[in-house]
Design a protein around this motif. Structure first.
Motif, PDB file in Angstrom:
ATOM      1  N   THR A   5       0.845  -1.189   0.000  1.00 56.50           N
ATOM      2  CA  THR A   5       0.000   0.000   0.000  1.00 56.50           C
ATOM      3  C   THR A   5       0.882   1.241   0.000  1.00 56.50           C
ATOM      4  O   THR A   5       2.077   1.170   0.267  1.00 56.50           O
ATOM      5  CB  THR A   5      -0.930   0.031   1.237  1.00 56.50           C
ATOM      6  N   THR A   6       0.263   2.374  -0.303  1.00 57.76           N
ATOM      7  CA  THR A   6       0.961   3.661  -0.274  1.00 57.76           C
ATOM      8  C   THR A   6      -0.037   4.753   0.051  1.00 57.76           C
ATOM      9  O   THR A   6      -1.263   4.546  -0.032  1.00 57.76           O
ATOM     10  CB  THR A   6       1.661   3.957  -1.619  1.00 57.76           C
ATOM     11  N   ARG A  41      -4.804   8.243  -0.451  1.00 55.56           N
ATOM     12  CA  ARG A  41      -4.521   6.803  -0.458  1.00 55.56           C
ATOM     13  C   ARG A  41      -5.087   6.151  -1.706  1.00 55.56           C
ATOM     14  O   ARG A  41      -5.896   6.744  -2.419  1.00 55.56           O
ATOM     15  CB  ARG A  41      -5.134   6.137   0.777  1.00 55.56           C
ATOM     16  N   PRO A  45      -5.052  -2.262  -2.277  1.00 55.46           N
ATOM     17  CA  PRO A  45      -3.597  -2.503  -2.341  1.00 55.46           C
ATOM     18  C   PRO A  45      -3.109  -2.497  -3.783  1.00 55.46           C
ATOM     19  O   PRO A  45      -3.819  -2.936  -4.701  1.00 55.46           O
ATOM     20  CB  PRO A  45      -3.438  -3.884  -1.716  1.00 55.46           C
ATOM     21  N   HIS A  95       3.187  -7.030   5.150  1.00 55.49           N
ATOM     22  CA  HIS A  95       2.560  -5.823   4.608  1.00 55.49           C
ATOM     23  C   HIS A  95       3.657  -4.781   4.430  1.00 55.49           C
ATOM     24  O   HIS A  95       4.355  -4.449   5.385  1.00 55.49           O
ATOM     25  CB  HIS A  95       1.488  -5.308   5.569  1.00 55.49           C
ATOM     26  N   HIS A  97       4.206  -0.865   3.375  1.00 59.98           N
ATOM     27  CA  HIS A  97       3.521   0.406   3.168  1.00 59.98           C
ATOM     28  C   HIS A  97       4.603   1.442   2.859  1.00 59.98           C
ATOM     29  O   HIS A  97       5.543   1.608   3.642  1.00 59.98           O
ATOM     30  CB  HIS A  97       2.735   0.806   4.417  1.00 59.98           C
TER      31      HIS A  97
END
Length: 113
Positions: A5-6, A41, A45, A95, A97
């Motif tokens: 994710t970012t 966001r 994902p 995960h 990020h």
């Protein structure tokens, strides 16, 4: 399985960077392309399940187009146009990020949670 994710924070305006274009590459292969939502966001994902593998990746953020769309006057060429963060995924079960904090003249990143 792990996932990527970012999110993007606009440090010039003190807000989430809504509407910024992002691309994810592994080598020369484009894996994902998206636009940040109102919270800066992605809605899902960028990489997950079987596509999430150990290896070298790059996230590219269209910084100059974003700031121009916000009404900022940037020089030509802009100091920052496309910010690319090259990073590695070592654990495909984790995960990852990768946030971006950005202004027209600086940026920082880190491995978030």
């Amino acid at each position: 399985m792990g996932f990527l994710t970012t999110h993007v924070l606009d440090t010039a305006h003190g807000c989430p960077a809504a509407g910024m274009a992002i691309k994810l590459h592994r080598g020369s292969t484009l894996l994902a392309e998206t636009i940040t939502n109102a919270d800066g966001r992605c809605d899902a994902p960028l990489l997950k399940d079987d596509a999430f593998q150990a290896g070298a990746y790059a996230l590219s953020f269209a910084v100059a187009p974003y700031f121009r769309a916000k009404g900022m006057i940037l020089p030509e060429p802009p100091f920052l146009d496309i910010v690319t963060i090259a990073f590695g995924i070592a654990d495909a079960k984790a995960h990852y990020h990768v946030p971006l904090l950005v202004s027209p003249y600086s940026y920082s990143t880190y491995r978030g949670s």
